[in-house]
Design an enzyme around this catalytic site. Structure first.
Site, PDB file in Angstrom:
ATOM      1  N   HIS A 177      67.460  64.917  75.257  1.00 29.29           N
ATOM      2  CA  HIS A 177      66.690  65.029  76.493  1.00 29.29           C
ATOM      3  C   HIS A 177      65.337  64.321  76.379  1.00 29.29           C
ATOM      4  O   HIS A 177      64.333  64.767  76.939  1.00 29.29           O
ATOM      5  CB  HIS A 177      66.486  66.507  76.849  1.00 29.29           C
ATOM      6  CG  HIS A 177      66.198  66.760  78.299  1.00 29.29           C
ATOM      7  ND1 HIS A 177      64.963  66.520  78.858  1.00 29.29           N
ATOM      8  CD2 HIS A 177      66.974  67.209  79.305  1.00 29.29           C
ATOM      9  CE1 HIS A 177      64.989  66.847  80.146  1.00 29.29           C
ATOM     10  NE2 HIS A 177      66.192  67.263  80.440  1.00 29.29           N
TER      11      HIS A 177
ATOM     12  N   GLU B 159      70.727  61.376  79.678  1.00 29.39           N
ATOM     13  CA  GLU B 159      71.406  62.280  78.754  1.00 29.39           C
ATOM     14  C   GLU B 159      72.913  61.999  78.691  1.00 29.39           C
ATOM     15  O   GLU B 159      73.663  62.377  79.588  1.00 29.39           O
ATOM     16  CB  GLU B 159      71.176  63.725  79.194  1.00 29.39           C
ATOM     17  CG  GLU B 159      69.719  64.063  79.434  1.00 29.39           C
ATOM     18  CD  GLU B 159      69.564  65.326  80.257  1.00 29.39           C
ATOM     19  OE1 GLU B 159      70.314  66.297  80.027  1.00 29.39           O
ATOM     20  OE2 GLU B 159      68.708  65.337  81.159  1.00 29.39           O
TER      21      GLU B 159
END
Length: 223
Positions: free
Chosen positions: A48, A187
């Site tokens: 992330h 992501e």
């Protein structure tokens, strides 16, 4: 290591994440998970990291140009919002169409301010978990900095999150105050909520005979 029963999940898992740089300074992230207790478990880790290619010379990523190799995205429920429901919907002609490079900010204000506020979507980049080869799935660039970031992976999905809920109370390096849209996360992963969607559940199941493997590369270059 996560033991059998940890946080209510069956099966013990050992996960190793290896970070390395190649000769071009591309960052390689390799995830290797194996079941060490029980008969099966679920696993779907990702990275992330937030990216702002201007180093905050521009306070948001609205001017970042984005290209995605994704013809579909995962539809979501209305309640609770943003939870994928198993539908794979076409991106063509929507605010989620980045087949042709364009600014992230072009449609950023078109989203519901009470739920998503921006991009927080699962883009489908492949049909199966663990695609045969690592391939390019996303690219963002900044004319202001003259830099581009290419994302390559063997995973079937990428979540694009434009920092829609970043607190303006956060102060970072050089005392720069953050806020909404200050950076974007890219992501790579298997389908979100796959464990609860029968047709995609196998993507996130790990057994002793089927370990977990995930490879992703982030490569920054000059334009």
């Amino acid at each position: 290591m996560s033991a059998d029963g940890d946080e209510g999940f069956a099966g013990g898992i050992e996960l190793r994440v290896t970070y390395s740089l190649d000769d071009t300074n591309a960052l390689h992230i390799q995830y290797d998970g194996r079941l060490v207790a029980g008969t099966e478990t679920i696993l779907n880790p990702t990275n992330h990291t937030y990216w702002n290619l201007t180093g905050f010379a521009e306070p948001t990523i609205r001017n970042h140009v984005c290209r995605l190799r994704a013809d579909h995205y995962m539809g979501t429920r209305t309640s609770p919002p943003l939870v994928p429901d198993g539908r794979l919907l076409p991106t063509a002609g929507t605010a989620l169409d980045f087949a042709t490079p364009r600014r992230l900010g072009d449609d950023l204000d078109s989203f519901d301010k009470s739920t998503s506020r921006g991009y927080d979507h699962v883009f489908v980049t492949g049909e199966q978990a663990g695609e045969p080869e690592v391939r390019e799935v996303a690219r963002i660039s900044s004319v202001q900095s003259g830099l581009s970031l290419t994302v390559l992976t063997d995973q079937p999905a990428i979540v694009v999150y434009t920092g829609n809920w970043i607190s303006d109370r956060l102060v970072g390096k050089y005392r720069i105050q953050y806020g909404n849209y200050a950076a974007v996360a890219l992501e790579t992963q298997r389908f979100a909520n796959a464990a609860n969607i029968p047709q995609f559940r196998d993507q996130v199941i790990v057994t002793r005979e089927r370990p977990f493997v995930h490879n992703t590369i982030y490569h920054i270059e000059s334009l």
